[in-house]
Design an enzyme around this catalytic site. Structure first.
Site, PDB file in Angstrom:
ATOM      1  N   VAL A  86       0.851  -1.188   0.000  1.00  0.00           N
ATOM      2  CA  VAL A  86       0.000   0.000   0.000  1.00  0.00           C
ATOM      3  C   VAL A  86       0.885   1.236   0.000  1.00  0.00           C
ATOM      4  O   VAL A  86       1.822   1.346   0.792  1.00  0.00           O
ATOM      5  CB  VAL A  86      -0.918   0.009   1.247  1.00  0.00           C
ATOM      6  CG1 VAL A  86      -1.730   1.296   1.323  1.00  0.00           C
ATOM      7  CG2 VAL A  86      -1.844  -1.202   1.229  1.00  0.00           C
ATOM      8  N   CYS A  87       0.565   2.162  -0.899  1.00  0.00           N
ATOM      9  CA  CYS A  87       1.347   3.383  -1.013  1.00  0.00           C
ATOM     10  C   CYS A  87       0.443   4.592  -0.796  1.00  0.00           C
ATOM     11  O   CYS A  87      -0.225   5.052  -1.728  1.00  0.00           O
ATOM     12  CB  CYS A  87       2.000   3.440  -2.388  1.00  0.00           C
ATOM     13  SG  CYS A  87       3.010   4.909  -2.611  1.00  0.00           S
TER      14      CYS A  87
END
Length: 167
Positions: A86-87
């Site tokens: 997840v960014c």
């Protein structure tokens, strides 16, 4: 090595303030730094009805540094790398962004909790940020044709997540 007080409080925070839309717990009772979370696809989004499993791994110097989050369930989203990482800003190391894209207050701050992280991730599912994508292909589809190929790929991920939810 003794587990820091701040880390022990993680578990208690969630028990006191459960958040709608996800559940979380330790993967192994002997390791407080590794969590499993399940996010329920938010209502009125393409992800509705999905059960997306992810791991949240806390650094030993939490809360000074952010945890890392990685989806184990396949998910097609501009802000989730193809390997599941997840960014989003809230999970980026504290301080200045060397690219000048994020303000320091948008990045990790020690006041963040599992609850604020999960709220941010649920909000990210509902409203992708395609300006700084982790998955360029998903971002392109989201921008150019959100109800075409992007929607089909998300629907496939939702179906797969439902089948795997009870394994």
């Amino acid at each position: 090595s003794r587990i820091p007080e701040s880390t022990c409080q993680l578990v208690h925070q969630l028990n006191k303030n459960p958040v709608e839309g996800f559940s979380a717990g330790l993967i192994d009772d002997d390791d407080i730094y590794k969590w499993e979370v399940v996010i329920i696809g938010p209502q009125d989004t393409l992800f509705e009805g999905g059960f997306f499993k992810a791991y949240l791994t806390f650094p030993y110097d939490y809360p000074l540094r952010p945890p890392k989050m990685k989806f184990i369930t396949e998910i097609w989203h501009p802000n989730v790398a193809k390997n599941g990482e997840v960014c989003i800003s809230i999970l980026h190391e504290p301080g200045e962004d060397k690219f000048g894209y994020e303000k320091p207050e948008e990045r990790w701050l020690p006041i963040h909790t599992v609850e604020t992280i999960m709220i941010s991730v649920i909000s990210m599912l509902a409203d992708p940020n395609s300006d700084s994508p982790a998955n360029v292909d998903a971002a392109k589809e989201w921008r150019e044709d959100p109800n075409g190929e992007f929607k089909r790929k998300v629907a496939r991920c939702v179906r797969k997540s439902q089948e795997m939810a009870f394994d």
